[in-house]
Design a protein around this motif. Structure first.
Motif, PDB file in Angstrom:
ATOM      1  N   PHE A 277      38.400 -53.685  22.899  1.00  0.00           N
ATOM      2  CA  PHE A 277      37.607 -54.894  23.127  1.00  0.00           C
ATOM      3  C   PHE A 277      36.170 -54.489  23.391  1.00  0.00           C
ATOM      4  N   ASP A 278      35.232 -55.138  22.729  1.00  0.00           N
ATOM      5  CA  ASP A 278      33.825 -54.801  22.961  1.00  0.00           C
ATOM      6  C   ASP A 278      33.306 -55.680  24.092  1.00  0.00           C
ATOM      7  N   PHE A 279      33.481 -55.184  25.299  1.00  0.00           N
ATOM      8  CA  PHE A 279      33.167 -55.989  26.482  1.00  0.00           C
ATOM      9  C   PHE A 279      31.764 -56.567  26.464  1.00  0.00           C
ATOM     10  N   LEU A 280      30.765 -55.697  26.257  1.00  0.00           N
ATOM     11  CA  LEU A 280      29.391 -56.150  26.472  1.00  0.00           C
ATOM     12  C   LEU A 280      28.882 -57.046  25.347  1.00  0.00           C
ATOM     13  N   SER A 281      29.514 -57.006  24.186  1.00  0.00           N
ATOM     14  CA  SER A 281      29.098 -57.936  23.145  1.00  0.00           C
ATOM     15  C   SER A 281      29.850 -59.248  23.240  1.00  0.00           C
ATOM     16  N   HIS A 282      31.134 -59.164  23.580  1.00  0.00           N
ATOM     17  CA  HIS A 282      31.932 -60.392  23.532  1.00  0.00           C
ATOM     18  C   HIS A 282      32.094 -61.090  24.860  1.00  0.00           C
ATOM     19  N   ALA A 283      31.986 -60.359  25.939  1.00  0.00           N
ATOM     20  CA  ALA A 283      32.049 -61.014  27.246  1.00  0.00           C
ATOM     21  C   ALA A 283      30.976 -60.410  28.154  1.00  0.00           C
ATOM     22  N   PRO A 284      29.712 -60.554  27.736  1.00  0.00           N
ATOM     23  CA  PRO A 284      28.661 -59.809  28.448  1.00  0.00           C
ATOM     24  C   PRO A 284      28.545 -60.219  29.918  1.00  0.00           C
ATOM     25  N   LEU A 285      28.570 -61.526  30.179  1.00  0.00           N
ATOM     26  CA  LEU A 285      28.383 -61.958  31.556  1.00  0.00           C
ATOM     27  C   LEU A 285      29.558 -61.510  32.414  1.00  0.00           C
ATOM     28  N   PHE A 286      30.753 -61.666  31.866  1.00  0.00           N
ATOM     29  CA  PHE A 286      31.949 -61.261  32.590  1.00  0.00           C
ATOM     30  C   PHE A 286      31.903 -59.769  32.911  1.00  0.00           C
ATOM     31  N   SER A 287      31.451 -59.000  31.933  1.00  0.00           N
ATOM     32  CA  SER A 287      31.362 -57.559  32.160  1.00  0.00           C
ATOM     33  C   SER A 287      30.393 -57.248  33.290  1.00  0.00           C
ATOM     34  N   ILE A 288      29.269 -57.945  33.269  1.00  0.00           N
ATOM     35  CA  ILE A 288      28.275 -57.689  34.318  1.00  0.00           C
ATOM     36  C   ILE A 288      28.821 -58.116  35.675  1.00  0.00           C
ATOM     37  N   ILE A 289      29.547 -59.246  35.685  1.00  0.00           N
ATOM     38  CA  ILE A 289      30.156 -59.671  36.954  1.00  0.00           C
ATOM     39  C   ILE A 289      31.090 -58.571  37.476  1.00  0.00           C
ATOM     40  N   LEU A 290      31.870 -57.990  36.562  1.00  0.00           N
ATOM     41  CA  LEU A 290      32.782 -56.927  36.980  1.00  0.00           C
ATOM     42  C   LEU A 290      32.027 -55.747  37.582  1.00  0.00           C
TER      43      LEU A 290
END
Ligand SMILES: Nc1ncnc2c1ncn2[C@@H]1O[C@H](COP(=O)(O)OP(=O)(O)O)[C@@H](O)[C@H]1O
Ligand SMILES: [Mg+2]
Lengths: 276, 334, 290
Positions: free
Chosen positions: C147-160
């Motif tokens: 899964f490409d976290f920062l492209s597909h769920a960028p905000l969620f990744s940053i929250i994590l």
């Protein structure tokens, strides 16, 4: 008295606690391990955990490429400088609030804390322009000034909560013993508050060391501390995981060690004395 | 020298006047005790003399010089606080030497004076300890030592014994009295305990709500209290007060009889009552006697051997020349 | 304690701190306010002119503003939620007796001492990278598509990432509070027939309320101005998907050199922060009184 706990239950809790602890710590552990790998091993699949050829090569490469020591000394100067300067301004202020409280003392404290709520980005432009026009941009002295100001409310608050616990009678005794205000603060108050001052110092060094808004926006080359040193690794260039890890390890190690040693004192400081 | 004069001084905190205009003269070498119930302004008065608080009006003279505006450090007075207020980070030696250090006295002279004070106070063996490692009585002595070394014009004590246990309190009381005998320096001593006042003072100042009720020697206060408050406050157990027909007989609004001035008898006497509680202390027996027409039980102090029990009917007779009479303003009728 | 002398001294001693903070507030704030009414671009110096409310109109009607506002709230709220729930659970766990408490404590607190740029870069590259990251490796290991976290769920990744940094803080404070709970209270409740859940709800949670307030206050102060994590991971993208207010204003001012627009944004950010601040100060003011 805590009751005797069954060994089985204790073993179970031990396993859970260690599992969670290691999981939380894992990113740091992994970074440190990777910093000793070669670039190829760093991205090897499957990843090797401990059984690889340990090398220190990345560390020397990072020093050569990005001059770690210059950034390190900038970080030291900026974080220690701003903290010491902050203490120098805050000790007298906290003395006033703790020992000569007036009707407005509480309001002043609240106001000071509220300046922490001022979003830095709201004043970024004026500070940037003022610094540009006064030649303070990318200087250590400029950053020391800004970090002193943004941490001052926290320093005053922390010291206030520690000072408040020192009985005023002891300072009055000093006054009766012939001490001038200056002697009262230097010989009586400060030594009594050493634990509080130390934890204030530590917490603010940590906060300043890790501060990454002003340090990134107000420095370019000369005054750049470790936060900026690391940011230069944000754009990938070929194989760089091992080097990134080495640089990261170097950037966080000093503060991690200080933090571990002082974690007990930090709790009180971090909460402005609201939790003991 | 240590002569202190308070001239029409007042003190207010905000709108609350804690000390109404007050005059007092303290002579050189006197042991003066301020006594009064908790919250009556004793500490405040002492702190005004010390300079730790400003007077709201009036002035304070120390040895003939107006000291009203002089900061505490410059008044030449020494104070022993209720909490002792020792410097926890300094050794006993450094604590005692602190006033000398502040006065810029050279090291050798400091050491000599500290050693002398420690000897007087039996602290020689403890000089290198921290206050935290001392017992309550020892801490108290360090606080006194710190006061002695600067050879003040007067010593100020604010309830210095209240944190000690009963036995130690008696000891320290004696030690402070002895210290006064040998130093002959003015001492002002604040306490809410009338026993301390009676045993230590040359002169007692009885305070109530910031006002001076009476100034005099312990025996003056005991024998001729100026009003009902002083009469009730000085002496232990407390003086008994009777009103109504008991007082009418003596042409007074209230009469007072001390427990030690009542004789008790099984058969006859002036007043009749029923024994409530009796406390046998060995040396004395205290009887609490309920009488018709008197709200509070009457306290009687009699010899240790007397054997009355709960419910016994007894007869009480006051010594005729020991009856204190008060008018309807609660003032003494001569 | 208070005489004329000491009060005068107190005023003197507090004035440097007060004057410096006052200057720090007033000077840049009034400049920001002034700039926000100017047409002012650093690339075209000498062309400053009065612009009235134009900058505000542009800023407040820009879809980026709403995206950034939403992202800011999600970021602050998400991190608070994760750290407080996680922190309470962790504190409950670590409060039990077990072997190696000291070491586990040190492991758990460590992320707090890691500077934001480091933690963001480490997570971005060594964990979330879709090719070489550890997560990708595990996905492949399990036969899943990385899964490409920062492209597909960028905000969620940053929250994590941000939650990882702040979880230790919440845990440490809640643990300290829990340890200060009088064990006799818990034993009394147990005697009264309360089971663990009851004890947790009726005794521990009220006891923790004050510390939770403190955690919320302090984290909010820092979370409102998350910046470095975004700068080194997504640069606010893709699009505005991970742009918060701080980053938006930074981009406008120092990347597009639009001082006027950036200042208007700054004023808006200050107003919003003040609204949040009023709530928080009420909360903490009450709590610190005791
Ligand atoms: N700093 C102060 N501010 C307001 N009121 C005070 C202060 N200090 C003392 N008081 C009030 O003055 C009165 C006298 O206090 P104090 O002198 O301490 O009494 P004492 O020592 O006789 O017990 C009390 O009612 C007390 O509440
Ligand atoms: Mg008192």
């Amino acid at each position: 008295m805590a009751r005797a706990v069954s060994t089985r239950r204790k073993a179970l809790v031990t396993i859970c606690a260690w599992a969670v602890g290691i999981a939380i710590f894992f990113p740091i552990l992994w970074t440190v391990l990777t910093s000793f790998k070669t670039e190829a091993e760093a991205i090897a699949s499957p990843p090797s955990f401990l059984f690889f050829d340990w090398t220190l090569e990345n560390y020397s490469t990072v020093q050569e490429r990005s001059d770690y020591f210059r950034h390190f000394s900038n970080s030291v100067i900026i974080s220690f400088g701003s903290t010491l300067l902050g203490l120098l301004i805050a000790i007298p202020a906290a003395w006033s609030m703790a020992f000569v409280p007036g009707k407005r003392t509480k309001d002043v404290l609240m106001w000071m804390l509220s300046t922490k709520m001022l979003p830095p980005v709201g004043v970024l432009i004026p500070i940037y322009l003022l610094f540009r026009d006064t030649g303070l941009l990318d200087t250590r002295i400029g950053l020391v000034m800004v970090l002193t100001l943004i941490n001052l409310p926290i320093i005053v608050w922390m010291l206030f909560t520690y000072f408040r616990e020192i009985p005023g009678e002891i300072l009055e005794a000093a006054r009766m013993d012939g001490a001038e205000l200056w002697s009262e603060i230097v010989y009586v108050l400060t030594p009594m508050a050493v634990p509080g001052i130390a934890s204030t110092l530590l917490l603010n060094i940590i906060l300043s060391w890790n501060e990454a808004f002003w340090t990134l926006n107000l420095t370019a080359v000369d005054a750049a501390p470790l936060t900026a040193f690391i940011a230069s690794y944000s754009s990938p260039e070929g194989l760089f995981y091992a080097k990134l890890s080495a640089a990261s390890t170097m950037a966080i190690a000093p503060i991690l060690i200080i933090g571990w040693f002082s974690q007990k004192q930090l709790v009180r400081g971090l909460t402005f004395g609201a939790v003991k | 020298m240590g002569q202190i004069t308070l001239n029409q001084i007042t003190k207010s905190f905000g709108d609350v006047q804690v000390i109404p205009p007050l005059d007092l003269q303290i002579d050189d070498g006197e042991f003066v005790v301020f006594v009064g119930p908790s919250g009556c302004g004793k500490s405040t008065l002492l702190r005004l003399i010390a300079g730790l608080e400003d007077v709201s009006s009036g002035d304070i003279t120390i040895d003939g010089k107006n000291a009203t505006e002089v900061p505490p450090a410059k008044r030449g007075l020494a104070m022993v606080f209720q909490s002792y207020a020792l410097y926890p980070h300094m050794s006993v030696r450094k604590n005692i030497a602190f006033p000398l250090r502040m006065a810029g006295i050279d090291k050798a002279a400091q050491d000599a004076k500290v050693a002398a004070a420690a000897k007087v106070l039996n602290l020689t063996d403890y000089l290198d300890r921290r206050p935290g490692q001392l017992s309550g009585g020892q801490r108290q002595r360090v606080a006194i030592g710190r006061a002695i070394v600067r050879e003040p014009a007067a010593f100020l004590f604010d309830e210095p014994l209240s944190n000690l246990d009963a036995a130690l309190r008696v000891n320290m009381r004696l030690e402070i009295s002895e210290l006064h005998q040998s130093l002959k320096t003015t001492m002002i001593y604040v306490t809410h305990d009338q026993v301390e006042a009676m045993t230590m003072a040359d002169k007692i100042v009885v305070l109530q709500a910031g006002r001076i009720e009476q100034v005099g020697s312990p025996l003056e206060l005991y024998h001729t209290p100026r009003n009902k408050f002083v009469a009730g406050f000085i002496g232990s157990p407390k003086m008994n007060f009777l009103t109504g027909s008991f007082a009418d007989e003596f042409d007074a609004a209230t009469i007072g009889v001390r427990p030690e001035h009542l004789t008790v008898s099984q058969s006859d006497g002036k007043w009749v009552g029923k024994v409530g509680v009796s406390e046998h202390l060995g040396s004395d027996t205290f009887l609490y006697v309920d009488m018709d027409g008197v709200d509070e039980p009457i306290t009687v102090r009699s010899s240790g051997e007397i054997g009355f029990r709960h419910g016994d009917i007894v007869h009480l007779t006051p010594a005729p020349d020991k009856i204190h009479r008060f008018d309807n303003q609660d003032l003494r009728i001569a | 304690m208070a005489t004329q002398h000491s009060r005068a001294a107190a005023r003197l001693m507090i004035s440097p701190a007060v004057l410096l903070l006052l200057g720090w507030m007033i000077i840049p704030l009034s400049m920001t306010l002034y700039f926000s009414f100017l047409r002012y671009n650093l690339l075209i110096p000498g062309m400053e002119e009065w612009a009235g409310w134009t900058n505000y109109e542009f800023f407040l009607t820009d879809p980026a503003f709403f995206a950034a506002l939403k992202n800011t709230l999600l970021l602050v709220g998400g991190v608070l939620l994760i750290t407080i729930i996680g922190g309470v659970l962790l504190a409950l766990l670590l409060d039990q007796p077990f072997w190696g408490q000291g070491i586990v404590r040190i492991l758990v607190i460590a992320p707090f001492f890691v500077m934001p740029t480091v933690s963001a870069l480490v997570w971005k590259n060594m964990f979330m990278n879709p090719v070489n990251g550890l997560f990708a490796y595990f996905a492949k290991f399990l036969g899943l598509e990385p899964f490409d976290f920062l492209s597909h769920a960028p905000l969620f990744s940053i929250i994590l990432i941000v939650a990882w940094q702040w979880l230790p803080f919440a845990t440490l404070i809640l643990l300290t509070a829990l340890q200060s709970l009088d064990s006799e209270q818990l034993e009394a409740a147990e005697m009264d027939g309360a089971n663990f859940l009851n004890r947790f709800v009726f005794i521990m949670v009220p006891h923790l309320a004050r510390s939770i307030t403190v955690v919320i206050l302090i984290q909010t102060i820092f979370l409102l101005s998350v910046f470095a994590e975004i700068l080194v991971t997504t640069n606010g993208g893709p699009g505005y998907a991970s742009t918060n207010l701080t980053y938006l204003i930074y981009a406008q001012s120092l990347l597009q050199f639009d001082v006027g627009g950036g200042s208007a944004g700054g004023v808006v950010a200050i107003i919003l922060a003040n609204i949040v601040a009023i709530f928080l100060m009420r909360m903490i003011g009450k709590n610190l009184e005791a």
